[in-house]
Design a protein around this motif. Structure first.
Motif, short mmCIF file in Angstrom:
data_model
loop_
_atom_site.label_atom_id
_atom_site.label_comp_id
_atom_site.label_asym_id
_atom_site.label_seq_id
_atom_site.Cartn_x
_atom_site.Cartn_y
_atom_site.Cartn_z
N ALA A 112 -1.69 31.92 -20.87
CA ALA A 112 -2.01 31.07 -22.01
C ALA A 112 -1.55 29.66 -21.70
N ASN A 113 -2.48 28.71 -21.73
CA ASN A 113 -2.19 27.37 -21.25
C ASN A 113 -3.14 26.39 -21.92
N ALA A 114 -2.70 25.16 -22.08
CA ALA A 114 -3.55 24.12 -22.65
C ALA A 114 -2.95 22.77 -22.33
N PHE A 115 -3.79 21.73 -22.31
CA PHE A 115 -3.28 20.38 -22.11
C PHE A 115 -4.29 19.37 -22.63
N SER A 129 -6.99 27.46 -21.51
CA SER A 129 -7.26 28.45 -20.47
C SER A 129 -8.11 29.59 -21.01
N GLN A 130 -8.82 30.25 -20.08
CA GLN A 130 -9.62 31.41 -20.47
C GLN A 130 -8.73 32.51 -21.01
N GLY A 131 -7.55 32.66 -20.43
CA GLY A 131 -6.62 33.69 -20.89
C GLY A 131 -6.19 33.49 -22.33
N MET A 132 -5.97 32.24 -22.72
CA MET A 132 -5.58 31.96 -24.10
C MET A 132 -6.70 32.34 -25.06
N LEU A 133 -7.91 31.99 -24.72
CA LEU A 133 -9.04 32.31 -25.60
C LEU A 133 -9.20 33.82 -25.76
N GLU A 134 -8.90 34.57 -24.70
CA GLU A 134 -9.11 36.01 -24.75
C GLU A 134 -8.02 36.74 -25.52
N ARG A 135 -6.78 36.22 -25.51
CA ARG A 135 -5.67 37.00 -26.05
C ARG A 135 -5.09 36.44 -27.34
N PHE A 136 -5.31 35.16 -27.63
CA PHE A 136 -4.74 34.56 -28.83
C PHE A 136 -5.73 34.64 -29.99
N SER A 137 -5.18 34.72 -31.19
CA SER A 137 -6.04 34.71 -32.37
C SER A 137 -6.63 33.31 -32.57
N TYR A 138 -7.68 33.24 -33.38
CA TYR A 138 -8.29 31.94 -33.66
C TYR A 138 -7.29 30.98 -34.30
N MET A 257 -1.69 31.18 -11.67
CA MET A 257 -1.47 29.81 -11.24
C MET A 257 0.02 29.59 -11.07
N PRO A 258 0.42 28.60 -10.22
CA PRO A 258 1.85 28.36 -10.03
C PRO A 258 2.51 27.95 -11.33
N ASN A 259 3.81 28.25 -11.47
CA ASN A 259 4.56 27.88 -12.66
C ASN A 259 4.54 26.38 -12.90
N SER A 260 4.35 25.60 -11.81
CA SER A 260 4.37 24.14 -11.95
C SER A 260 3.20 23.63 -12.77
N LEU A 261 2.19 24.49 -13.04
CA LEU A 261 1.03 24.05 -13.80
C LEU A 261 1.08 24.47 -15.26
N ILE A 262 2.19 25.08 -15.68
CA ILE A 262 2.31 25.47 -17.09
C ILE A 262 2.32 24.22 -17.95
N ALA A 263 1.43 24.17 -18.94
CA ALA A 263 1.21 22.91 -19.65
C ALA A 263 1.76 22.90 -21.06
#
Length: 296
Positions: A112-115, A129-138, A257-263
């Motif tokens: 789950a990621n965004a920027f 991120s695609q993962g956020m869209l798939e697992r988080f509620s609206y 993705m590497p931890n350095s890209l967590i946004a």
């Protein structure tokens, strides 16, 4: 954190390349009074010009850099219900925040990621991120979008560029003083700037630049709290807290993705001491506590 790292990396590259190029062509001679001693007034002006140039160039190309480095698919014509909802939600939140609707994109990542990034509030990019869209509620995704639009509406990237310009100026200024000291006091060079000056200056710029990044990170942490407040105002405090709690629950999961890209701010617990001052985001626990204290 992604936008901060991309900005800082681009800024450092621009400043170092400019410094090396100017040194090779002998422009450092303009900063001396007799070809040997530094003229501090001219040196400060020189450093301010190129220090702010580095940060502003980084700002202007930030959106392009983000697109290239994360393989973002900008949504022009929505193809799925998720994309349609994402565009509509971003349009609504932008209107309520009083800014022009940013470009909206999705990038391929499991976590789950965004920027958000961009050189001004009316020419920005927001991506999830695609993962956020798939697992988080609206409701949770809406809160994340509201947080990122809060960064845009607050002008955080522009302010960051100005802060970094000041940091660049003094890093370059003191690095040249260090280089001059090494060249004259340690290597006893009295015939203009020698190789020791250039080597010591570049080394000092890297070291001082790393240490001075603590200032930028402190600023970034303060702005995260403000963006959370905007997110709570636009999407509701309950949704904002729920989004942060969901992020916290996913800490430690395998990512692509590497931890350095967590946004958006996934930080493992409350860190203390030296490590904490280089964090771009406050720990999630602190952000959740701050939101719960809001009277919205």
């Amino acid at each position: 954190m992604m936008r901060i790292l991309l900005f800082l990396a681009t800024n450092l590259a621009v400043v170092l390349i400019a410094n090396i190029t100017l040194s090779l062509f002998g422009f450092n001679g303009f900063m001396t009074t007799n070809g040997i001693d530094l003229n501090l007034d001219q040196l400060l002006i020189f450093c301010a010009v190129f220090g702010f140039a580095g940060s502003l160039i980084s700002l202007f190309i930030s959106k392009w850099m983000a697109k290239m480095s994360t393989n973002i698919q900008v949504i022009n014509q929505p193809r799925t219900r998720h994309e349609q909802w994402l565009l509509q939600t971003a349009e609504q939140l932008s209107r309520e925040a009083g800014i022009k609707m940013p470009e909206v994109g999705i990038f391929p990542a499991y976590e789950a990621n965004a920027f958000a990034t961009g050189w001004n509030k009316n020419d920005a990019l927001v991506a999830v991120s695609q993962g956020m869209l798939e697992r988080f509620s609206y409701d949770e995704v809406k809160a994340v979008l509201a947080h990122e639009i809060g960064h845009v509406a607050n002008g955080d990237m522009v302010t960051l560029a100005l802060v970094q310009g000041v940091v660049n100026t003094f890093v370059m200024f003191f690095a040249r003083i260090v280089g001059n000291f090494v060249d004259k006091a340690l290597f006893k060079n009295e015939e203009g700037h020698g190789i020791a000056y250039f080597a010591a200056t570049v080394f000092a710029e890297v070291v001082l630049g790393f240490l001075a990044s603590a200032i930028t990170m402190w600023f970034s942490r303060r702005r995260e709290f403000r963006a959370d407040e905007v997110g709570a105002c636009l999407a509701g405090t309950r949704a904002m807290v729920a989004a942060l709690q969901h992020l916290r629950s996913e800490q430690g999961l395998p990512v692509s993705m590497p931890n350095s890209l967590i946004a958006f701010g996934i930080n493992s617990g409350i860190k203390q001491g030296f490590t904490r001052i280089f964090m771009s985001h406050p720990p999630l626990e602190e952000r959740i506590d701050a939101l719960r204290q809001l009277d919205l």
